[in-house]
Enzyme design. Structure first.
Site, short mmCIF file in Angstrom:
data_model
loop_
_atom_site.label_atom_id
_atom_site.label_comp_id
_atom_site.label_asym_id
_atom_site.label_seq_id
_atom_site.Cartn_x
_atom_site.Cartn_y
_atom_site.Cartn_z
N GLU A 136 46.76 46.95 35.94
CA GLU A 136 46.61 47.69 37.12
C GLU A 136 46.25 49.18 36.86
OE1 GLU A 136 45.82 46.01 39.52
OE2 GLU A 136 46.95 44.16 39.13
N ASP A 139 42.07 43.61 31.76
CA ASP A 139 43.07 42.84 30.74
C ASP A 139 43.09 43.52 29.56
OD1 ASP A 139 43.84 40.97 32.78
OD2 ASP A 139 42.12 39.43 32.24
ZN LIG Z 1 42.80 43.18 38.31
#
Ligand SMILES: [Zn+2]
Length: 633
Positions: A482, A545
Site C-alpha cells: 500500500e 507488489d
Molecule cells: Zn494494490
C-alpha cells in the site's frame, strides 16, 4: 511443502495441498486466502446478527436500525406477498417519461433516488486541489465487463446471447410477454451499442490521470445541445457550477450523438431494464435469483446466495461501516490497533531508508519522496468516525407501512444528498472508503493515506503465533504494497497533499517511466492456465507488489530473526487462489491485479535473494536472469 517443486513452481510447492483440497463454495466464483478470512467474518457477523435479533437492547442506534432492516430483508414470506408492488411507483416514473425534455425535467429527482440514468454525476476530490471537492460527470457504462469483449464478434455474440437469455427470464418473471421482453432487450442493446465506442477499456481506465478532463461551463454548453447538463449540475449541488470533470473526453465530444430525441425510445428501454435488474434484489426470491443470473454466468458462480445470506447482505451492505466498526472495536481492539500502527510506521521508516539509499534518484526527488512518506496518514483497524449520513438513516418496518424498496430508496437518497452537499467543500479525510470488516487494504492518492481494516489483520497475513518473518512476508508485504502505491505509475503523480503535481526532476521521471515500462514487459503476455497476463492493465499493482516484497524483506532482515523460508513461503501462501475458469478469464481481462500465481511466482523470480537462497539456476522454471529483474522501490 513439496520440495521438488521449489525451483519449478514455488506457488505450487507451498500451496500444493491447499490447491488439491480447497473447495470453491457454490455461491462464490473462487476460493482464496482473502475469501477464507471473509467467510469466517461472514459467519461471525451472521451469528451476531441472529443474536441481536433476539436481544437488541444495548445496541447503538445504527445497529438497532441495521437489525430492524435485517428483519425486513430476511422476511421472504413478506417479500413474496408484496411481489412487484413495491417497485410500481418508481417504475411508473420511468414509464411516464415521454421525451428527452421530460427526462431532463425529472433527472434530478431520479438521480437522487438512485435510479440509473444514461448519465451520472459524482462529487469527489479535485485531483488538482485535494482540499476541495468538485463535480465529475460521465455517461453510463456498458453491459459487458469490458469494451474489449465487444471487439471480438464471437465473444460478443456469446456474451450478449447470455445477456438476452437471462434478461428474458427476468422480464417474464416480472410479467412481461415474450414479445414485450424481446422489444425491451433489443432496444436496450441498441442503446448499449451506442455507448461502446465512447467507453474506455479497463486498460485505459487504469491510467488515473487521464480520467481527469476538466471543461468550463461555456465549453460544455457550447458542445452539448440536446440536454442541459449544466442546469442539472446546478440543481444537484444547489449552486452555479463553473466546470465539470469528464472521465472521458468522448462523453463531451459525442454526447449529442448518444443522447438525442431520436434515441429516446431505446434509451427509455435501457432505463427500464437497468431499473428492473438493479431493483430485482429487493423483491421476491425468484426475482432476486433471476436478477443475478448474468453476473453469475460471467463469473462461473454455480448458485445464488442462500436466502439467509442474501437477507443478511442486503441489510449489511447498507450499514456495513457501522457493523464493521462494531467488529473492529470488539474483535480487534485498541491494543492490536496500537501494535499494528507501530508496525506500519516501522515499515514507513524502512521505506524512507530505501529511498535514501536508492541509486537511481537524484537528491531533490528523494527529498520530495521522503516528504510524501512523512505526510502519509495511517489508518489501522477501524475508523475514528462514521460518514455523517449514518446519523440520518432511519428504518420504517412493514408494520409501519413500508417495504425494503422504499427503505432502500429513502436511505440512498440520504447518501446522495449528503454527497452533493459536499460540492466545493473540503473532504473529511477521517472517513474510510471500506468497512473495518472487509478483508482488504488501500492507498488513497488524493488523501495520501493508507488504510488497513481490522479484517485483514489475521492469519495467514498476521498472527502472533507465526514467526515474525512469516508476518513480514504476509501483512508486512501488504503494508509495504500500500505504501508503494504512493509511488506507482499513478500515485507518483500526486504530491504529499494528495494533489496532482509533478514533483520529479525530469531525469528521474524519465528513469521511473523506463522502469515502469520494464515492469510492463516483465508481466506482459506471461501465460497462465487461462490466458496471458496484460502487463499494462496490471502495472500499478505489479509495481506495488515489487516494492512491497522488497521493503518487507528488508524489514524482516532488520528484525534480527529473519528466516528466508518463512518469509518467502508466507508470501506465496497469501496468494493461494482457486477460481472457476470463467472467473479466471474475467479477471485476466478486467482486474488491475495480476493473476495470483504470477503475483507469487514472478515477484519471487524477480528477487536476487530468492534466487540465491534456493540456488535457482538457468535450468529452472523459477529462474529469471539478473539483467531482466526489475527493481523500482
Ligand atoms: Zn494494490
Amino acid at each position: 511443502m513439496n520440495k521438488e517443486l521449489i525451483k519449478k513452481n514455488f506457488y505450487n510447492a507451498v500451496n500444493e495441498k491447499w490447491l488439491e483440497t480447497a473447495v470453491i463454495p457454490d455461491d462464490q466464483p473462487s476460493m482464496s486466502a482473502f475469501l477464507e478470512l471473509h467467510l469466517d467474518i461472514e459467519k461471525l457477523l451472521m451469528d451476531l446478527t441472529k443474536k441481536w435479533v433476539l436481544d437488541p437492547s444495548g445496541l447503538n442506534k445504527n445497529l438497532k436500525n441495521f437489525i430492524k432492516y435485517y428483519k425486513m430483508t430476511s422476511d421472504f414470506n413478506k417479500r413474496a406477498e408484496l411481489g412487484t408492488t413495491p417497485i410500481k411507483p418508481y417504475l411508473d416514473r420511468i414509464l411516464s417519461l415521454g421525451s428527452l425534455k421530460d427526462l431532463e425535467n425529472n433527472a434530478k429527482e431520479l438521480l437522487l433516488d438512485s435510479i440509473d440514468l444514461p448519465l451520472s454525476f459524482s462529487v469527489m476530490q479535485d485531483f488538482k486541489d485535494s482540499n476541495n471537492q468538485i463535480l465529475y460527470f460521465g455517461l453510463a457504462g456498458v453491459f459487458l465487463p469490458d469494451t474489449t469483449y465487444y471487439k471480438d464478434e464471437a465473444t460478443k455474440e456469446q456474451l450478449l446471447g447470455l445477456f438476452r437469455m437471462t434478461s428474458t427470464q427476468l422480464l417474464l418473471l416480472y410479467g412481461y410477454t415474450p414479445e414485450e421482453a424481446n422489444t425491451i432487450i433489443e432496444e436496450t442493446l441498441a442503446f448499449d451499442a451506442l455507448l461502446v465506442p465512447v467507453t474506455k477499456s479497463r486498460e485505459e481506465s487504469a491510467d488515473y490521470v487521464k480520467l481527469y478532463n476538466p471543461y468550463d461551463r461555456s465549453v460544455i454548453l457550447d458542445k452539448i445541445k440536446n440536454f442541459n447538463v449544466m442546469a442539472l449540475a446546478d440543481k444537484l449541488v444547489g449552486q452555479k457550477v463553473d466546470k465539470l470533470i469528464f472521465n472521458n473526453p468522448d462523453h463531451l465530444e459525442h454526447f449529442d450523438e448518444v443522447i438525442n430525441e431520436n434515441n429516446f425510445k431505446i434509451m427509455k428501454s435501457w432505463m427500464i431494464l437497468q431499473f428492473l435488474l438493479s431493483f430485482s434484489s429487493l423483491l421476491t426470491d425468484e426475482l432476486r435469483i433471476a436478477g443475478g443470473a448474468f453476473s453469475r454466468a460471467l463469473s462461473g458462480t454455480k448458485e445464488a446466495r442462500s436466502k439467509e445470506k442474501h437477507g443478511f447482505y442486503q441489510a449489511y451492505n447498507r450499514f456495513n461501516q457501522a457493523v464493521g466498526l462494531y467488529y473492529g472495536e470488539n474483535y480487534f481492539g485498541p491494543v492490536a490497533k496500537n501494535d499494528v500502527t507501530i508496525m506500519v510506521h516501522e515499515m514507513i521508516n524502512v521505506y524512507k531508508e530505501r529511498i535514501q539509499n536508492n541509486d537511481w534518484l537524484q537528491d531533490a526527488t528523494k527529498a520530495k519522496a521522503i516528504k510524501k512518506l512523512d505526510t502519509l496518514s495511517v489508518h489501522v483497524g477501524y475508523p475514528d468516525e462514521l460518514p455523517p449520513y449514518y446519523e440520518k438513516f432511519n428504518i420504517s418496518s412493514y408494520e409501519e407501512g413500508s417495504n425494503i424498496v422504499e427503505e432502500n430508496v429513502k436511505n440512498s437518497r440520504i447518501i446522495n444528498e449528503y454527497q452533493f452537499s459536499q460540492y466545493n467543500k473540503k473532504r473529511n479525510k477521517n472517513l474510510w472508503g471500506m468497512p473495518a470488516s472487509m478483508v482488504n487494504a488501500y492507498f488513497n492518492p488524493t488523501n495520501n493515506q493508507i488504510v488497513f481494516p481490522a479484517a485483514i489483520l489475521q492469519k495467514p497475513y498476521y498472527s502472533l503465533d507465526q514467526s515474525s518473518s512469516a508476518n513480514y512476508g504476509g501483512i508486512g508485504a501488504v503494508i509495504a504494497h500500500e505504501i508503494s502505491h504512493a509511488f506507482d505509475n499513478n500515485g507518483a503523480k500526486f504530491d504529499e497533499n494528495g494533489s496532482l503535481s509533478n514533483w520529479w526532476t525530469e531525469q528521474d521521471l524519465e528513469s521511473f517511466n523506463k522502469k515502469a515500462e520494464d515492469m510492463i514487459t516483465l508481466f506482459d503476455g506471461v501465460q497462465t492456465e487461462y490466458g496471458p497476463c496484460n502487463g499494462k492493465l496490471t502495472v500499478s499493482e505489479n509495481i506495488a507488489d515489487s516494492g512491497g516484497i522488497r521493503a518487507a524483506y528488508n524489514a524482516s532482515k532488520n528484525s534480527g530473526k529473519h528466516s528466508n523460508d518463512d518469509f518467502f513461503q508466507n508470501w506465496a501462501r497469501v496468494w493461494r487462489q482457486k477460481s472457476s475458469p470463467e472467473y479466471a478469464q474475467l479477471l485476466l481481462n478486467i482486474d488491475v491485479h495480476g493473476p495470483a500465481i504470477l503475483r507469487a511466482n514472478m515477484q519471487l523470480s524477480n528477487m536476487p535473494e530468492f534466487q540465491e537462497h534456493y540456488g535457482i539456476t538457468k535450468e529452472d522454471e523459477m529462474y529469471l536472469p539478473k539483467e531482466k529483474m526489475v527493481s523500482i522501490w
